[in-house]
Enzyme design. Sequence first.
Site, PDB file in Angstrom:
ATOM      1  N   GLU A 122      58.109   2.815  24.423  1.00  0.00           N
ATOM      2  CA  GLU A 122      57.393   3.201  23.209  1.00  0.00           C
ATOM      3  C   GLU A 122      56.621   4.498  23.411  1.00  0.00           C
ATOM      4  OE1 GLU A 122      55.014   0.180  21.277  1.00  0.00           O
ATOM      5  OE2 GLU A 122      54.127   1.652  19.895  1.00  0.00           O
ATOM      6  N   ASP A 137      57.852 -11.791  19.978  1.00  0.00           N
ATOM      7  CA  ASP A 137      56.952 -10.910  20.734  1.00  0.00           C
ATOM      8  C   ASP A 137      55.749 -11.743  21.201  1.00  0.00           C
ATOM      9  OD1 ASP A 137      56.129  -8.510  21.754  1.00  0.00           O
ATOM     10  OD2 ASP A 137      55.373  -7.723  19.853  1.00  0.00           O
ATOM     11  N   ASP A 192      54.181  -8.588  17.416  1.00  0.00           N
ATOM     12  CA  ASP A 192      52.765  -8.938  17.246  1.00  0.00           C
ATOM     13  C   ASP A 192      52.076  -7.880  16.381  1.00  0.00           C
ATOM     14  OD1 ASP A 192      52.637  -6.851  19.048  1.00  0.00           O
ATOM     15  OD2 ASP A 192      51.296  -7.852  20.455  1.00  0.00           O
ATOM     16  N   SER A 193      52.830  -6.828  16.011  1.00  0.00           N
ATOM     17  CA  SER A 193      52.334  -5.875  15.004  1.00  0.00           C
ATOM     18  C   SER A 193      52.068  -6.601  13.686  1.00  0.00           C
ATOM     19  CB  SER A 193      53.340  -4.738  14.802  1.00  0.00           C
ATOM     20  OG  SER A 193      54.649  -5.251  14.604  1.00  0.00           O
ATOM     21  N   GLU A 228      54.618  -7.294  27.009  1.00  0.00           N
ATOM     22  CA  GLU A 228      54.207  -5.917  27.284  1.00  0.00           C
ATOM     23  C   GLU A 228      53.831  -5.749  28.746  1.00  0.00           C
ATOM     24  OE1 GLU A 228      51.204  -4.365  24.669  1.00  0.00           O
ATOM     25  OE2 GLU A 228      52.382  -4.844  22.876  1.00  0.00           O
ATOM     26  N   LYS A 242      59.828 -10.959  24.183  1.00  0.00           N
ATOM     27  CA  LYS A 242      59.396  -9.667  24.737  1.00  0.00           C
ATOM     28  C   LYS A 242      57.939  -9.788  25.156  1.00  0.00           C
ATOM     29  CE  LYS A 242      58.171  -5.972  21.923  1.00  0.00           C
ATOM     30  NZ  LYS A 242      56.795  -5.719  22.364  1.00  0.00           N
TER      31      LYS A 242
HETATM   32  O1  KIV Z   1      54.758  -5.669  17.763  1.00  0.00           O
HETATM   33  C1  KIV Z   1      55.628  -4.823  17.595  1.00  0.00           C
HETATM   34  O2  KIV Z   1      56.158  -4.622  16.520  1.00  0.00           O
HETATM   35  C2  KIV Z   1      55.993  -4.027  18.757  1.00  0.00           C
HETATM   36  C3  KIV Z   1      56.378  -2.627  18.487  1.00  0.00           C
HETATM   37  C4  KIV Z   1      55.167  -1.819  18.174  1.00  0.00           C
HETATM   38  C5  KIV Z   1      57.079  -2.030  19.630  1.00  0.00           C
HETATM   39  O3  KIV Z   1      55.889  -4.480  19.860  1.00  0.00           O
END
Ligand code: KIV
Length: 294
Positions: free
Chosen positions: A189, A91, A52-53, A122, A120
């Site tokens: 992280e 994510d 989600d980055s 959080e 994934k």
């Molecule tokens: O969104 C992402 O790329 C991530 C990393 C910052 C761990 O979750």
Amino acid sequence: MSYSSAPTRRVTTATLASLRERGEPAVWITAYDYPTAVFADRAGADVLLVGDSAAMTMLGHENTTSITMEEMLVFTRAVCRGAKRALVVGDMPFLSYQASSARAILNAGAFVAAGCGAVKLEGGRRIAPRVRAIADAGIAVMGHVGLTPQSLGQLGGYRVQGKTLAAAERLLDDVLALQEAGAFAVLLEAMPAETAAFIRDRVDLLVYGIGAGPHVDGQLVIAHDVLGSFVGEIAPRFVRRYAEVGATIEQAIRAYAADVRALRFPAPEHCYPIDAVDAIELQAASRALIEVAS
Ligand code: KIV
């Protein structure tokens, strides 16, 4: 029938477990688009995280909380089209899993339908019920603890986590809750290497790190950080730069603009040829048009 060219074997969670058994670190990198997925796959990355980055790296948002499921799925489908060998992990964005287990399962399922092999989310103990629900739906799911950007408001900014024994124990408790809920892995992280080792030594699930030192089962990096194409102020200590793609793009576009303005582009070799007779006829017709107009 000939079986001369063996098909590429897709990395799975089982492949990741055997990498750990052999003591070989898995290579993770984020990808959000088709070309990056193709290049990373060809380069031998084991896992592509559609992070989600993307909110920040691809869409220019200030943080990760404003990206939607729809946007994530566009990026995810492109990455899945490009990844022939790597495992693709989707994510789950902010509010795609927090509100209810039903919503978490449907959104995790949308990533799987897009081609992901795992998802994934959080958090640790507090999202364990969602991890259990997703795992019970037959989807490989992993957690993410330490610096969790979706909770930036609660964390008070991009801060290193787990700097004391008490903090490390709280993180361990979170990881144990994820393990119990059926997560196959966890991402740690931004924490000291000692904290990551303390956790890894006490759990059975796979442990990956970004900014968590070397004592883990593999490393994740953000593609834009290592390629030098992130546009923004954040420069984490744990990043090693392998290229200056942003500067290369800017330089190339400057050179192109200069060539257009100086009439150096397009040159004859960039133009489609026609027969000499046709060219003469066209030029004559153009001249005639100018004469009529004047
Ligand atoms: O969104 C992402 O790329 C991530 C990393 C910052 C761990 O979750």
